[in-house]
Design a protein around this motif. Structure first.
Motif, PDB file in Angstrom:
ATOM      1  N   LEU A   1       0.661  -1.300  -0.080  1.00 47.78           N
ATOM      2  CA  LEU A   1       0.129   0.056   0.121  1.00 47.78           C
ATOM      3  C   LEU A   1       0.948   1.284   0.017  1.00 47.78           C
ATOM      4  O   LEU A   1       0.332   2.407  -0.344  1.00 47.78           O
ATOM      5  N   GLY A   2       2.393   1.027   0.210  1.00 46.15           N
ATOM      6  CA  GLY A   2       2.999   2.278   0.326  1.00 46.15           C
ATOM      7  C   GLY A   2       3.749   2.551  -0.965  1.00 46.15           C
ATOM      8  O   GLY A   2       3.870   1.566  -1.671  1.00 46.15           O
ATOM      9  N   TYR A   3       4.337   3.491  -0.961  1.00 48.35           N
ATOM     10  CA  TYR A   3       5.133   3.813  -2.674  1.00 48.35           C
ATOM     11  C   TYR A   3       6.308   3.241  -2.627  1.00 48.35           C
ATOM     12  O   TYR A   3       6.939   3.109  -3.364  1.00 48.35           O
ATOM     13  N   ASP A   4       6.855   2.769  -1.396  1.00 52.41           N
ATOM     14  CA  ASP A   4       8.247   2.000  -1.435  1.00 52.41           C
ATOM     15  C   ASP A   4       8.163   0.838  -2.275  1.00 52.41           C
ATOM     16  O   ASP A   4       9.077   0.410  -2.889  1.00 52.41           O
TER      17      ASP A   4
ATOM     18  N   GLY B   1       6.071  13.211   1.447  1.00 47.82           N
ATOM     19  CA  GLY B   1       6.988  13.357   2.355  1.00 47.82           C
ATOM     20  C   GLY B   1       8.358  12.193   2.382  1.00 47.82           C
ATOM     21  O   GLY B   1       9.146  12.137   3.138  1.00 47.82           O
ATOM     22  N   ASN B   2       7.868  11.233   1.665  1.00 44.91           N
ATOM     23  CA  ASN B   2       8.874  10.116   1.450  1.00 44.91           C
ATOM     24  C   ASN B   2       9.994  10.420   0.519  1.00 44.91           C
ATOM     25  O   ASN B   2       9.905   9.687  -0.636  1.00 44.91           O
TER      26      ASN B   2
ATOM     27  N   ALA C   1      11.234   8.258  -3.083  1.00 47.26           N
ATOM     28  CA  ALA C   1      10.964   9.236  -4.170  1.00 47.26           C
ATOM     29  C   ALA C   1      12.404   9.368  -5.173  1.00 47.26           C
ATOM     30  O   ALA C   1      12.452   9.343  -6.311  1.00 47.26           O
ATOM     31  N   LYS C   2      13.437   9.603  -4.240  1.00 47.16           N
ATOM     32  CA  LYS C   2      14.573   9.770  -4.835  1.00 47.16           C
ATOM     33  C   LYS C   2      15.125   8.665  -5.710  1.00 47.16           C
ATOM     34  O   LYS C   2      15.762   8.374  -6.755  1.00 47.16           O
TER      35      LYS C   2
ATOM     36  N   SER D   1      14.853  18.917  -0.447  1.00 49.51           N
ATOM     37  CA  SER D   1      13.876  18.194   0.177  1.00 49.51           C
ATOM     38  C   SER D   1      14.231  16.418   0.127  1.00 49.51           C
ATOM     39  O   SER D   1      14.347  15.712  -0.891  1.00 49.51           O
ATOM     40  N   GLY D   2      14.558  16.218   1.493  1.00 58.41           N
ATOM     41  CA  GLY D   2      15.182  14.831   1.534  1.00 58.41           C
ATOM     42  C   GLY D   2      16.516  14.568   0.960  1.00 58.41           C
ATOM     43  O   GLY D   2      17.068  13.324   1.228  1.00 58.41           O
TER      44      GLY D   2
END
Length: 159
Positions: free
Chosen positions: A25-28, A49-50, A54-55, A82-83
């Motif tokens: 369910l997460g973007y990972d 915010g992840n 994203a990177k 950002s991150g």
């Protein structure tokens, strides 16, 4: 009838929650995906915010498909910190890479707009207003109306 519908919906959601793991369910889950749609998920991942995921998504999309969209968003992460640590050189290099893609590449006119503004302002590169105008004109030809507005502001400002 509404009560039955809510009950059925609740049971379906509960069943989904039991069968789907958190990583699904997460973007990972998109980091290692071989599907190009993940490049768009990189944007949403950053917006939630992840930034680490994203990177990774953006870097993979750039490596696999030379994805201009991912170049733009990863560059913006480096510009804003950002991150990742702020790194204007990396940001500029990514935007320049995107701007130099073929005219048929998706988002290339947007990358050209960003590259033109980086050159105009000296963000991560030496300020070069002549080159900036050329890139902004190319962005405009590609449909970026922001480039027209930026060119007009450049004409009104001597620096």
């Amino acid at each position: 009838m509404k009560a039955i519908s809510r009950c059925v919906s609740g049971l379906l959601l509960a069943g989904l929650a039991q069968t789907a793991s958190a990583s699904e369910l997460g973007y990972d889950a998109y980091i290692d995906s071989p599907k190009r749609i993940k490049c768009m998920y990189g944007y949403v991942t950053a917006k939630t915010g992840n930034f680490g995921a994203a990177k990774q998504i953006f870097e993979d999309c750039i490596a696999r498909w030379n994805d201009v969209y991912s170049m733009i968003w990863l560059a913006q992460m480096y510009e804003s910190g950002s991150g990742v640590p702020v790194d204007m050189d990396k940001a500029a290099a990514l935007i320049e890479l995107g701007a130099n893609q073929s005219d048929e590449a998706s988002y290339v006119s947007l990358a050209r707009y960003h590259w033109g503004t980086a050159l105009a302002e000296g963000r991560g590169v030496k300020k070069d207003r002549k080159a900036a105008r050329m890139w902004l004109r190319r962005a405009s030809e590609g449909g970026q109306t922001e480039a027209d507005e930026y060119l007009l502001r450049m004409e009104q400002s001597p620096n």
